[in-house]
Design a protein around this motif. Structure first.
Motif, PDB file in Angstrom:
ATOM      1  N   LYS A 362     -15.077   2.310  43.180  1.00  0.00           N
ATOM      2  CA  LYS A 362     -14.230   3.009  44.139  1.00  0.00           C
ATOM      3  C   LYS A 362     -13.378   4.103  43.507  1.00  0.00           C
ATOM      4  O   LYS A 362     -12.976   5.059  44.183  1.00  0.00           O
ATOM      5  CB  LYS A 362     -13.299   1.991  44.825  1.00  0.00           C
ATOM      6  N   ALA A 363     -13.075   3.954  42.217  1.00  0.00           N
ATOM      7  CA  ALA A 363     -12.218   4.923  41.529  1.00  0.00           C
ATOM      8  C   ALA A 363     -12.839   5.281  40.176  1.00  0.00           C
ATOM      9  O   ALA A 363     -12.327   4.909  39.124  1.00  0.00           O
ATOM     10  CB  ALA A 363     -10.816   4.357  41.343  1.00  0.00           C
ATOM     11  N   PRO A 364     -13.973   5.998  40.199  1.00  0.00           N
ATOM     12  CA  PRO A 364     -14.672   6.299  38.943  1.00  0.00           C
ATOM     13  C   PRO A 364     -13.851   7.151  37.987  1.00  0.00           C
ATOM     14  O   PRO A 364     -13.948   6.975  36.761  1.00  0.00           O
ATOM     15  CB  PRO A 364     -15.933   7.034  39.406  1.00  0.00           C
ATOM     16  N   GLY A 365     -13.050   8.070  38.503  1.00  0.00           N
ATOM     17  CA  GLY A 365     -12.227   8.903  37.633  1.00  0.00           C
ATOM     18  C   GLY A 365     -11.243   8.081  36.846  1.00  0.00           C
ATOM     19  O   GLY A 365     -11.083   8.253  35.623  1.00  0.00           O
ATOM     20  N   LEU A 366     -10.574   7.162  37.522  1.00  0.00           N
ATOM     21  CA  LEU A 366      -9.624   6.276  36.854  1.00  0.00           C
ATOM     22  C   LEU A 366     -10.331   5.406  35.824  1.00  0.00           C
ATOM     23  O   LEU A 366      -9.835   5.199  34.720  1.00  0.00           O
ATOM     24  CB  LEU A 366      -8.919   5.398  37.893  1.00  0.00           C
ATOM     25  N   ILE A 445      -7.830   8.313  41.940  1.00  0.00           N
ATOM     26  CA  ILE A 445      -6.487   8.816  41.657  1.00  0.00           C
ATOM     27  C   ILE A 445      -6.352  10.281  42.060  1.00  0.00           C
ATOM     28  O   ILE A 445      -7.327  11.017  42.177  1.00  0.00           O
ATOM     29  CB  ILE A 445      -6.154   8.648  40.160  1.00  0.00           C
ATOM     30  N   ALA A 446      -5.088  10.698  42.254  1.00  0.00           N
ATOM     31  CA  ALA A 446      -4.787  12.059  42.693  1.00  0.00           C
ATOM     32  C   ALA A 446      -4.913  13.036  41.529  1.00  0.00           C
ATOM     33  O   ALA A 446      -5.020  12.647  40.356  1.00  0.00           O
ATOM     34  CB  ALA A 446      -3.371  12.108  43.277  1.00  0.00           C
ATOM     35  N   MET A 447      -4.857  14.317  41.850  1.00  0.00           N
ATOM     36  CA  MET A 447      -5.068  15.353  40.851  1.00  0.00           C
ATOM     37  C   MET A 447      -3.998  15.331  39.765  1.00  0.00           C
ATOM     38  O   MET A 447      -4.302  15.497  38.580  1.00  0.00           O
ATOM     39  CB  MET A 447      -5.091  16.730  41.523  1.00  0.00           C
ATOM     40  N   MET A 451      -4.694  14.831  35.826  1.00  0.00           N
ATOM     41  CA  MET A 451      -4.243  15.837  34.872  1.00  0.00           C
ATOM     42  C   MET A 451      -3.505  15.185  33.708  1.00  0.00           C
ATOM     43  O   MET A 451      -3.756  15.498  32.539  1.00  0.00           O
ATOM     44  CB  MET A 451      -3.333  16.850  35.562  1.00  0.00           C
ATOM     45  N   VAL A 452      -2.600  14.249  34.021  1.00  0.00           N
ATOM     46  CA  VAL A 452      -1.833  13.585  32.967  1.00  0.00           C
ATOM     47  C   VAL A 452      -2.750  12.781  32.060  1.00  0.00           C
ATOM     48  O   VAL A 452      -2.678  12.889  30.824  1.00  0.00           O
ATOM     49  CB  VAL A 452      -0.750  12.677  33.592  1.00  0.00           C
ATOM     50  N   LEU A 453      -3.605  11.968  32.645  1.00  0.00           N
ATOM     51  CA  LEU A 453      -4.534  11.175  31.826  1.00  0.00           C
ATOM     52  C   LEU A 453      -5.512  12.072  31.084  1.00  0.00           C
ATOM     53  O   LEU A 453      -5.931  11.766  29.961  1.00  0.00           O
ATOM     54  CB  LEU A 453      -5.285  10.182  32.706  1.00  0.00           C
ATOM     55  N   GLY A 454      -5.871  13.211  31.696  1.00  0.00           N
ATOM     56  CA  GLY A 454      -6.746  14.167  31.014  1.00  0.00           C
ATOM     57  C   GLY A 454      -6.090  14.746  29.771  1.00  0.00           C
ATOM     58  O   GLY A 454      -6.739  14.903  28.727  1.00  0.00           O
ATOM     59  N   VAL A 455      -4.799  15.069  29.868  1.00  0.00           N
ATOM     60  CA  VAL A 455      -4.063  15.574  28.701  1.00  0.00           C
ATOM     61  C   VAL A 455      -4.049  14.527  27.592  1.00  0.00           C
ATOM     62  O   VAL A 455      -4.261  14.842  26.407  1.00  0.00           O
ATOM     63  CB  VAL A 455      -2.626  15.969  29.095  1.00  0.00           C
ATOM     64  N   ILE A 456      -3.810  13.277  27.967  1.00  0.00           N
ATOM     65  CA  ILE A 456      -3.784  12.198  26.976  1.00  0.00           C
ATOM     66  C   ILE A 456      -5.144  12.051  26.311  1.00  0.00           C
ATOM     67  O   ILE A 456      -5.243  11.900  25.083  1.00  0.00           O
ATOM     68  CB  ILE A 456      -3.338  10.884  27.649  1.00  0.00           C
TER      69      ILE A 456
END
Length: 488
Positions: A362-366, A445-447, A451-456
């Motif tokens: 349900k939340a592949p990005g997360l 998850i929202a954009m 973005m935050v997790l992407g930076v990490i």
């Protein structure tokens, strides 16, 4: 100039934040302040090592022999970078969280950032102690006013532990101050004091300072405040405690204990190292049995910090550099873990692993971002955790400060296996398998959260693939500290 700005920006904006009576305005003000602080830190990273912009020394309390002396070397710079990077990520990741009297919440968060940065840049012992307390006091209010149902008991326990530690440290600082040649709190005077005091005095004064730092890390058996405080604190505060504030203890040992009392450090090195490895195994085994995501990450943090403390007492260049780098890496990785936990709890109202499952569908990005952060947390090659732990274990194994270096390395190495077990088990149970009635309604998850997790994740991969800049940043600082620990 730069270290002064690092303190003043969050301090002044934090005080102004109390005057804002709108949650939206307070949240935006806090984010703006943290971004400006980050820009100032990046200017410090780009400055030459001998730049006058990296130091300031003005009169403060002349009658006491204390000056407002601050500076940025490799050690303080990498921790200042961690602090300045973490706060805007925390504010963005928790953007949708709502707090009663939000202006007070965000103002206290900024004041804690000012205290943390002051701790890392202070080169005067009394000033260091002042900022140590400034960093802790806002956290008491953050935990007690915005925490969970058992927040009062958890905060009281946190207060008792930290108050006792701070009192012992103050006694130690004053004792050392009276034995300096010029009755000064300057770092240079403290580093020279070991030539003026006996070896026996060093061995007992060592514990006055170390207990305060061990509580803050925390090291077994002084760790019991940590899981409860992490669980009951608001998630944004837990992120500050876990990603940044525990580094105050490690920093204190490196900056204000080991070089000041080298004989005491040598005399008690095996005792402290034994406590570290016991704590690492204990915390890892407890983490295996946790059903609460917050408590699992809390015990995981105890194990990781124990390894860093173990490497400090190995008194090896590789190990010391590894500690400095891993303090940054651990902060980034654990911040990512807390953000994911906050996203899960906010969406499903639970942190229990047994009540979750199948989120990857349900939340592949997360799921993708969490797996990358979790693998860095277990030191997978090509992630930032690998280079840090490799240096830590190299330092412990090649240590000449103890005859038990091989034993410490082997026992500490077991925590890598245990860490992989509880981390992979958590990933499997939370993100894979079958969905249930609770997780069936999951959304990705929202954009802003991506973005935050992407930076990490970018930081994790960048440091893991190309660690050269952080190695260069910490090399001189590690050699400087070890030269002053050369007690043999």
């Amino acid at each position: 100039m730069i270290p002064v700005l690092l303190i003043l920006i969050p301090l002044v904006t934090g005080l102004i934040g109390f005057l804002l009576k709108s949650e939206r305005a307070a949240r935006g003000w806090a984010l703006l302040s943290s971004l400006v602080t980050l820009v100032v830190v990046l200017c410090g990273v780009g400055a030459a090592k001998d730049s006058p912009l990296l130091h300031a020394n003005v009169e403060w309390l002349p009658d006491l022999g204390s000056r407002f002396a601050v500076g940025l070397d490799g050690l303080s710079l990498i921790l200042s970078l961690l602090t300045a990077l973490s706060f805007p990520l925390i504010f963005i990741a928790t953007w949708r969280d709502s707090y009663k009297r939000a202006w007070n919440f965000y103002a206290l968060m900024l004041l804690s950032q000012a205290g943390l940065l002051g701790v890392f840049v202070a080169t005067d012992a009394l000033l260091f102690y002042f900022f140590w307390e400034l960093a802790l006091i806002p956290v008491y209010f953050l935990c007690s006013q915005w925490g969970g149902e058992r927040r009062i008991a958890a905060t009281f326990k946190f207060f008792v532990y930290t108050f006792l530690g701070s009192l012992l440290m103050l006694i130690g600082i004053i004792w050392i101050y009276y034995h300096t040649a010029d009755h000064s709190f300057s770092m240079e005077s403290f580093y020279a004091v070991h030539t003026r005091i006996s070896n026996s005095d060093q061995t007992w004064v060592f514990w006055l300072m170390f207990v305060a730092f061990a509580i803050k890390m925390p090291i077994w058996p002084l760790h019991t405040w940590q899981p409860d405080t992490y669980e009951q604190s608001p998630t944004a505060t837990t992120m500050v405690l876990s990603a940044i504030m525990v580094k105050m203890g490690l920093f204190g040992v490196i900056r204000w204990l080991a070089p000041v009392l080298p004989v005491g450090t040598w005399a008690w090195g095996d005792t402290v190292s034994t406590a570290c490895v016991i704590g690492m195994i204990y915390a890892s085994l407890v983490a295996l049995k946790q059903d609460d995501l917050k408590r699992l990450v809390a015990y995981s943090s105890i194990a990781h910090v124990g390894l860093m403390c173990l490497a400090i007492f190995a008194t090896d260049t590789s190990g010391m550099q590894g500690v400095m780098i891993q303090m940054f890496n651990h902060g980034i990785n654990i911040l990512g873990m807390w953000i994911v936990i906050d996203l899960i709890e906010r969406q499903f109202g639970t942190r229990k692993i047994s009540e979750l499952g199948g989120l990857a569908k349900k939340a592949p990005g997360l799921a993708i971002l969490l797996v990358l952060v979790a693998l860095a947390n277990v030191a997978l090659p090509l992630t930032n955790g690998f280079i840090g732990e490799f240096l830590l274990f190299t330092g412990v194994f090649t240590s000449t400060a103890t005859q038990y270096n091989v034993v410490f390395t082997v026992v500490a190495g077991l925590t890598i296996i245990l860490g992989a077990m509880y981390t992979l088990n958590m990933i499997q149970r939370v993100f894979f398998g079958k969905t249930n009635a609770l997780t069936e309604r999951a959304v990705d998850i929202a954009m802003n959260e991506k973005m935050v997790l992407g930076v990490i994740v970018v930081v994790i991969v960048a440091v893991g693939v190309y660690p050269g800049p952080v190695l260069a940043m910490t090399k001189d600082a590690a050699e400087f500290i070890l030269a002053r620990m050369a007690y043999k």
